[in-house]
Scaffold this motif. Sequence first.
Motif, PDB file in Angstrom:
ATOM      1  N   UNK A  58     -17.733  42.900 -14.834  1.00 27.42           N
ATOM      2  CA  UNK A  58     -18.379  43.806 -13.894  1.00 27.42           C
ATOM      3  C   UNK A  58     -19.868  43.935 -14.197  1.00 27.42           C
ATOM      4  N   UNK A  59     -20.233  43.933 -15.469  1.00 28.78           N
ATOM      5  CA  UNK A  59     -21.652  43.986 -15.840  1.00 28.78           C
ATOM      6  C   UNK A  59     -22.388  42.752 -15.326  1.00 28.78           C
ATOM      7  N   UNK A  60     -21.765  41.581 -15.452  1.00 34.35           N
ATOM      8  CA  UNK A  60     -22.396  40.361 -14.937  1.00 34.35           C
ATOM      9  C   UNK A  60     -22.598  40.449 -13.427  1.00 34.35           C
ATOM     10  N   UNK A  61     -21.579  40.938 -12.735  1.00 32.76           N
ATOM     11  CA  UNK A  61     -21.678  41.086 -11.283  1.00 32.76           C
ATOM     12  C   UNK A  61     -22.802  42.044 -10.923  1.00 32.76           C
ATOM     13  N   UNK A  62     -22.896  43.154 -11.646  1.00 33.27           N
ATOM     14  CA  UNK A  62     -23.955  44.136 -11.389  1.00 33.27           C
ATOM     15  C   UNK A  62     -25.327  43.522 -11.614  1.00 33.27           C
ATOM     16  N   UNK A  63     -25.484  42.792 -12.696  1.00 27.04           N
ATOM     17  CA  UNK A  63     -26.766  42.141 -12.989  1.00 27.04           C
ATOM     18  C   UNK A  63     -27.131  41.158 -11.884  1.00 27.04           C
ATOM     19  N   UNK A  64     -26.167  40.355 -11.460  1.00 23.33           N
ATOM     20  CA  UNK A  64     -26.424  39.380 -10.391  1.00 23.33           C
ATOM     21  C   UNK A  64     -26.797  40.092  -9.100  1.00 23.33           C
ATOM     22  N   UNK A  65     -26.049  41.129  -8.741  1.00 24.72           N
ATOM     23  CA  UNK A  65     -26.340  41.878  -7.513  1.00 24.72           C
ATOM     24  C   UNK A  65     -27.731  42.514  -7.575  1.00 24.72           C
ATOM     25  N   UNK A  66     -28.088  43.082  -8.726  1.00 25.66           N
ATOM     26  CA  UNK A  66     -29.423  43.688  -8.871  1.00 25.66           C
ATOM     27  C   UNK A  66     -30.510  42.637  -8.706  1.00 25.66           C
TER      28      UNK A  66
END
Length: 72
Positions: A58-66
């Motif tokens: 989820x952290x990776x997804x958040x970083x990518x989305x940001x």
Amino acid sequence: MSVLINLRQAIIQKISNKTDADVEDMIVGSVDGDERALPGLGVLFELIWKESSPEQQQQYITIIQQHLTKNH
């Protein structure tokens, strides 16, 4: 599909006996580099993803989305 499996296997084989410094050099040299390096980075990300907890994923997804939000 067998081409992808062979490519994946070839990339893993190429980096499997490398030192930490060698792997870092490969990553740094590939980021923002030639697009031919993207499959290698994708395989590395796949290895990381498979070994990550759901929270890390989820952290990776958040970083990518940001990042995507900042650049569009």
